[in-house]
Motif scaffolding. Structure first.
Motif, PDB file in Angstrom:
ATOM      1  N   PRO A  30       0.841  -1.203   0.000  1.00 52.40           N
ATOM      2  CA  PRO A  30       0.000   0.000   0.000  1.00 52.40           C
ATOM      3  C   PRO A  30       0.877   1.255   0.000  1.00 52.40           C
ATOM      4  O   PRO A  30       1.916   1.300   0.654  1.00 52.40           O
ATOM      5  CB  PRO A  30      -0.806  -0.120   1.291  1.00 52.40           C
ATOM      6  CG  PRO A  30      -0.811  -1.594   1.585  1.00 52.40           C
ATOM      7  CD  PRO A  30       0.534  -2.083   1.115  1.00 52.40           C
ATOM      8  N   ALA A  65      -5.305  -6.654   6.666  1.00 50.55           N
ATOM      9  CA  ALA A  65      -5.321  -6.784   5.203  1.00 50.55           C
ATOM     10  C   ALA A  65      -4.217  -7.723   4.758  1.00 50.55           C
ATOM     11  O   ALA A  65      -3.239  -7.936   5.482  1.00 50.55           O
ATOM     12  CB  ALA A  65      -5.121  -5.426   4.553  1.00 50.55           C
ATOM     13  N   VAL A  67      -1.899  -8.319   1.153  1.00 47.66           N
ATOM     14  CA  VAL A  67      -1.532  -7.976  -0.218  1.00 47.66           C
ATOM     15  C   VAL A  67      -0.569  -9.065  -0.675  1.00 47.66           C
ATOM     16  O   VAL A  67       0.523  -9.216  -0.133  1.00 47.66           O
ATOM     17  CB  VAL A  67      -0.868  -6.588  -0.314  1.00 47.66           C
ATOM     18  CG1 VAL A  67      -0.428  -6.305  -1.743  1.00 47.66           C
ATOM     19  CG2 VAL A  67      -1.798  -5.504   0.207  1.00 47.66           C
ATOM     20  N   VAL A 117      -8.464  -0.882  -8.612  1.00 46.19           N
ATOM     21  CA  VAL A 117      -7.335  -0.835  -7.694  1.00 46.19           C
ATOM     22  C   VAL A 117      -6.297   0.034  -8.378  1.00 46.19           C
ATOM     23  O   VAL A 117      -6.121  -0.055  -9.600  1.00 46.19           O
ATOM     24  CB  VAL A 117      -6.783  -2.261  -7.422  1.00 46.19           C
ATOM     25  CG1 VAL A 117      -5.486  -2.209  -6.656  1.00 46.19           C
ATOM     26  CG2 VAL A 117      -7.817  -3.105  -6.689  1.00 46.19           C
ATOM     27  N   SER A 136     -12.045  -8.845  -1.874  1.00 44.03           N
ATOM     28  CA  SER A 136     -10.802  -9.352  -2.438  1.00 44.03           C
ATOM     29  C   SER A 136     -10.842  -9.155  -3.949  1.00 44.03           C
ATOM     30  O   SER A 136     -11.890  -9.341  -4.571  1.00 44.03           O
ATOM     31  CB  SER A 136     -10.644 -10.834  -2.094  1.00 44.03           C
ATOM     32  OG  SER A 136      -9.367 -11.298  -2.451  1.00 44.03           O
ATOM     33  N   VAL A 151      -5.468  -8.465  -3.539  1.00 44.82           N
ATOM     34  CA  VAL A 151      -5.629  -7.581  -2.393  1.00 44.82           C
ATOM     35  C   VAL A 151      -6.887  -8.008  -1.650  1.00 44.82           C
ATOM     36  O   VAL A 151      -7.937  -8.201  -2.266  1.00 44.82           O
ATOM     37  CB  VAL A 151      -5.779  -6.110  -2.846  1.00 44.82           C
ATOM     38  CG1 VAL A 151      -5.908  -5.190  -1.657  1.00 44.82           C
ATOM     39  CG2 VAL A 151      -4.622  -5.704  -3.719  1.00 44.82           C
ATOM     40  N   TRP A 158     -10.602  -0.911   2.745  1.00 43.89           N
ATOM     41  CA  TRP A 158     -10.426  -1.193   1.323  1.00 43.89           C
ATOM     42  C   TRP A 158      -9.679  -0.082   0.596  1.00 43.89           C
ATOM     43  O   TRP A 158      -8.756  -0.323  -0.163  1.00 43.89           O
ATOM     44  CB  TRP A 158     -11.784  -1.473   0.677  1.00 43.89           C
ATOM     45  CG  TRP A 158     -11.677  -1.936  -0.737  1.00 43.89           C
ATOM     46  CD1 TRP A 158     -12.074  -1.253  -1.844  1.00 43.89           C
ATOM     47  CD2 TRP A 158     -11.146  -3.181  -1.207  1.00 43.89           C
ATOM     48  NE1 TRP A 158     -11.820  -1.996  -2.978  1.00 43.89           N
ATOM     49  CE2 TRP A 158     -11.255  -3.185  -2.603  1.00 43.89           C
ATOM     50  CE3 TRP A 158     -10.585  -4.289  -0.583  1.00 43.89           C
ATOM     51  CZ2 TRP A 158     -10.825  -4.249  -3.395  1.00 43.89           C
ATOM     52  CZ3 TRP A 158     -10.153  -5.351  -1.355  1.00 43.89           C
ATOM     53  CH2 TRP A 158     -10.279  -5.321  -2.740  1.00 43.89           C
ATOM     54  N   VAL A 161      -5.816  -0.061   1.244  1.00 43.21           N
ATOM     55  CA  VAL A 161      -4.969  -1.126   0.692  1.00 43.21           C
ATOM     56  C   VAL A 161      -5.106  -1.314  -0.812  1.00 43.21           C
ATOM     57  O   VAL A 161      -4.429  -2.161  -1.382  1.00 43.21           O
ATOM     58  CB  VAL A 161      -5.185  -2.469   1.422  1.00 43.21           C
ATOM     59  CG1 VAL A 161      -4.799  -2.345   2.875  1.00 43.21           C
ATOM     60  CG2 VAL A 161      -6.576  -2.981   1.261  1.00 43.21           C
ATOM     61  N   THR A 162      -5.951  -0.535  -1.458  1.00 46.61           N
ATOM     62  CA  THR A 162      -6.071  -0.658  -2.916  1.00 46.61           C
ATOM     63  C   THR A 162      -5.396   0.487  -3.653  1.00 46.61           C
ATOM     64  O   THR A 162      -5.577   0.641  -4.849  1.00 46.61           O
ATOM     65  CB  THR A 162      -7.546  -0.772  -3.350  1.00 46.61           C
ATOM     66  OG1 THR A 162      -8.273   0.344  -2.841  1.00 46.61           O
ATOM     67  CG2 THR A 162      -8.145  -2.077  -2.864  1.00 46.61           C
ATOM     68  N   LEU A 164      -1.858   0.910  -4.381  1.00 50.88           N
ATOM     69  CA  LEU A 164      -0.618   0.146  -4.274  1.00 50.88           C
ATOM     70  C   LEU A 164       0.524   0.758  -5.059  1.00 50.88           C
ATOM     71  O   LEU A 164       0.310   1.430  -6.074  1.00 50.88           O
ATOM     72  CB  LEU A 164      -0.842  -1.277  -4.781  1.00 50.88           C
ATOM     73  CG  LEU A 164      -1.902  -2.107  -4.068  1.00 50.88           C
ATOM     74  CD1 LEU A 164      -2.211  -3.378  -4.857  1.00 50.88           C
ATOM     75  CD2 LEU A 164      -1.448  -2.437  -2.669  1.00 50.88           C
TER      76      LEU A 164
END
Length: 172
Positions: A30, A65, A67, A117, A136, A151, A158, A161-162, A164
């Protein structure tokens, strides 16, 4: 005290940096993390070939999370290894105690939606799998190297962590 004698004397748990160096390629992380999250780096190998890196992010004792950066195993390998958004979501839900035991052993029912993402600032359209307040998604290609990304996180994390970026192994 009982000691196991089955473990080799040269048993070594690699550091995050050693694992990243063994990976050799760039690793998805992230872009920005809350300061109180910490990282555990998991690894999965097939026939001695490192094929998955799971960056598991935690807040206190809670899994927040995952990844995953993955790459295909060589064609001549007997054992193939491939994760999907559904299998990663099931793993996340089970590991984070978001599913009761009975539900964890049943096939995971998911719904899907379209979304995106961001990878290195570029929006990538994805299909998002939803179940039990978590999501996911699969990014099927990693620019400049073979492999894919998955992810997985609860709805409330959300967006964090999306977004990246791909980092070189020496960043670990």
């Amino acid at each position: 005290m009982i000691r196991s004698t089955s473990r080799p004397r040269d048993f070594h748990v690699p550091t995050h940096r050693e694992t990243a160096d063994e990976w050799g390629g760039r690793i998805a992380v992230p872009r920005t993390l809350p300061p109180d999250w910490f990282l555990l780096l998991g690894r999965m190998s097939s026939d001695g070939y490192l094929c998955h890196l799971d960056l598991s992010y935690h807040l206190d004792r809670e899994l927040t999370a995952i990844v995953q950066t993955s790459r295909p195993v060589p064609e001549h390998f007997r054992v193939k290894s491939h994760t999907t958004p559904r299998t990663q979501l099931a793993t996340y839900l089970t590991t984070s105690d978001r599913l009761p035991y009975r539900a964890a052993i049943a096939p995971l029912a998911t719904t899907t939606s379209r979304g995106e993402v961001h990878l290195d600032g570029v929006p990538v359209p994805v299909e998002i799998h939803h179940a039990h307040g978590c999501r996911s998604a699969l990014l099927p290609h990693v620019p400049g190297q073979p492999g894919y990304l998955i992810v997985t996180a609860p709805d409330e994390h959300w967006t964090t962590v999306t977004d990246l970026v791909l980092q070189a192994p020496d960043a670990f």
